[in-house]
Design an enzyme around this catalytic site. Structure first.
Site, PDB file in Angstrom:
ATOM      1  CB  SER A 165      -0.941   0.009   1.199  1.00 20.75           C
ATOM      2  OG  SER A 165      -2.091  -0.709   0.862  1.00 20.75           O
ATOM      3  CE  LYS A 201      -3.949   0.711  -1.340  1.00 17.06           C
ATOM      4  NZ  LYS A 201      -4.555   0.090  -0.179  1.00 17.06           N
ATOM      5  CE1 TYR A 237      -4.803  -1.036  -4.875  1.00 18.77           C
ATOM      6  CE2 TYR A 237      -5.293  -3.374  -4.912  1.00 18.77           C
ATOM      7  CZ  TYR A 237      -5.051  -2.213  -4.210  1.00 18.77           C
ATOM      8  OH  TYR A 237      -5.027  -2.237  -2.838  1.00 18.77           O
ATOM      9  CE1 TYR A 257      -3.306  -0.578   5.021  1.00 19.43           C
ATOM     10  CE2 TYR A 257      -1.707  -1.123   6.690  1.00 19.43           C
ATOM     11  CZ  TYR A 257      -2.098  -1.098   5.378  1.00 19.43           C
ATOM     12  OH  TYR A 257      -1.276  -1.603   4.431  1.00 19.43           O
ATOM     13  CB  VAL A 270      -0.027  -5.917   4.241  1.00 17.10           C
ATOM     14  CG1 VAL A 270      -1.270  -5.261   4.818  1.00 17.10           C
ATOM     15  CG2 VAL A 270      -0.175  -6.200   2.764  1.00 17.10           C
TER      16      VAL A 270
END
Ligand code: GLU
Length: 310
Positions: free
Chosen positions: A68, A71, A194, A246, A264
Site C-alpha cells: 500500500s 498508493k 492495481y 489503516y 502489509v
C-alpha cells in the site's frame, strides 16, 4: 543544534535495537504465499535528509513488497495526470475508521471512497491513471523510478499473480465502484494495474529516497528536479497523517507524530517536512496491518531527534 552524522548514526542504532525487540510479537501477512514465507527476522531503516545526507541500518538494502505504500505514488501520478481536476470529486479526504479493504462504507456512502489510501480509494486513483495513460503500469513504475532516482526498481510478477488469484475482495470493491458509477475503465484493466503497483519491490533506501520530494516541498534534493508543487506535497503529507496507517492512524499520530504510509509487506514510509524522508521495514505486522518493529523504530526516532509535526 542541527543533528550531526554521528548523532544520526547513534539514533539509528538505538532505533534498530529497540525495534528488534518487537520481532516475534506479530505475524507476517499471509494472504498470499509470496508474503507468507518471508523470514520475519528482518529489520531495515533508511533516513534521507533534504540536504542529501543518508543513514541506514540493518536490512536497508533488501527488497520488499511495498504494497500500500504504492498508493502514495499513484496519488502523485493521478494528481499530475490529465484527470487531476476530477480526483477530489471521486475520492474523499477523511479517515475511514474501517478496515482498508472494507466494502460496507462504500455501499452506504454511494461509491465515494473516504480517502485515496483505503483500497476503494486507491482503486479509483488507479482508474484515473488507467483512463488517462496508454500504459498505466509503465507510467507508475516510471514515476517510482524517477522519485527514487533508481532504474532498477521492478515489479515482482510472482506477487502480482498471487494478488490477482486471491484478490476477490478487491474485485468486489472494483465491481461495486463500477455499479455505482465511480469506475471508468474496464474493471479487469484497473485491477491488473492495481495488483502490479502493490507488487513493486523496493529497498528501504529506495523508498526513503522516493519520499524525499514530500519532505522537501516537491523538489528532489538528489536530482534537483521539481516533481510536484509545494502545495501538493503539503496536501499529500496531510493525507498521510490522517489516513496513512489503516485503522491505526490515530494511535500512530499519538505515539509517533509523523505523516506516514504503511503497507502489509511490513514497510512504513514517513515524512518529516523540511528534514527527512524515512523508510523502515520489518515484515511482522500488528492486528491492524502496520509493521510492529517499524512503528517502534519511528517512535524512537521521533523521540530521540525531537522531531515530529507537532
Ligand atoms: N495488495 C493488498 C491489497 O490490496 C495491499 C494491502 C496493503 O498493503 O494495504 O489487499
Amino acid at each position: 543544534m542541527p543533528l550531526t552524522d554521528r548523532d544520526l548514526s547513534t539514533i539509528l542504532d538505538d532505533c534498530a535495537r529497540e525495534a528488534r525487540k518487537e520481532i516475534g510479537k506479530g505475524h507476517v501477512a499471509d494472504y498470499i504465499p509470496a508474503l507468507a514465507r518471508i523470514n520475519p527476522d528482518q529489520f531495515g531503516m533508511a533516513v534521507c535528509g533534504v540536504d542529501g545526507r543518508e543513514w541506514v541500518v540493518g536490512d536497508s538494502d533488501s527488497s520488499f513488497s511495498i504494497q500500500s505504500i504504492s498508493k502514495v505514488f499513484t496519488l502523485a501520478l493521478a494528481l499530475q495526470s490529465p484527470g487531476a481536476s476530477g480526483v477530489w470529486d471521486r475520492v474523499g479526504r477523511e479517515p475511514s475508521g474501517n478496515a482498508f479493504n472494507s466494502l460496507v462504507q462504500l455501499e452506504s456512502e454511494q461509491g465515494l471512497p473516504r480517502n485515496p489510501f483505503i483500497n476503494a480509494g486507491a482503486i479509483v486513483i488507479t482508474d484515473v491513471i488507467t483512463t488517462h495513460f496508454v500504459s498505466p503500469v509503465l507510467q507508475i513504475l516510471g514515476l517510482v523510478r524517477r522519485y527514487a532516482d533508481c532504474e532498477d526498481i521492478y515489479i515482482d510478477e510472482e506477487v502480482a499473480r498471487s494478488e490477482e488469484e486471491s484478490g476477490h475482495r478487491n474485485a468486489a470493491i472494483a465491481h461495486l465502484l463500477k455499479s455505482q458509477g465511480n469506475l471508468v475503465a474496464d474493471v479487469d484493466d484497473v485491477l491488473a494495474a492495481y495488483y502490479r503497483q502493490c507488487s513493486i519491490a523496493m529497498t528501504c533506501r529506495d523508498v526513503a529516497r522516493a519520499f524525499l520530494p514530500l519532505a522537501a516541498g516537491g523538489r528532489h534534493p538528489l536530482t534537483g528536479e521539481t516533481l510536484m508543487p509545494a502545495l501538493r506535497a503539503k496536501r499529500i503529507n496531510s493525507l498521510l497523517l490522517t489516513c496513512g496507517l489503516y485503522d491505526g492512524v490515530g494511535n500512530f499520530a499519538f505515539r509517533v507524530g509523523i505523516p506516514a504510509k504503511s503497507g502489509v509487506g511490513g514497510g512504513i514510509a514517513a515524512v518529516i517536512p523540511g528534514h527527512f524522508a524515512i523508510c523502515v521495514w520489518s515484515p511482522e505486522l500488528d492486528e491492524l496491518g502496520n509493521s510492529l518493529a517499524g512503528t517502534r523504530a519511528l517512535e524512537i526516532f521521533a523521540q530521540e531527534t525531537n522531531l515530529s509535526v507537532f
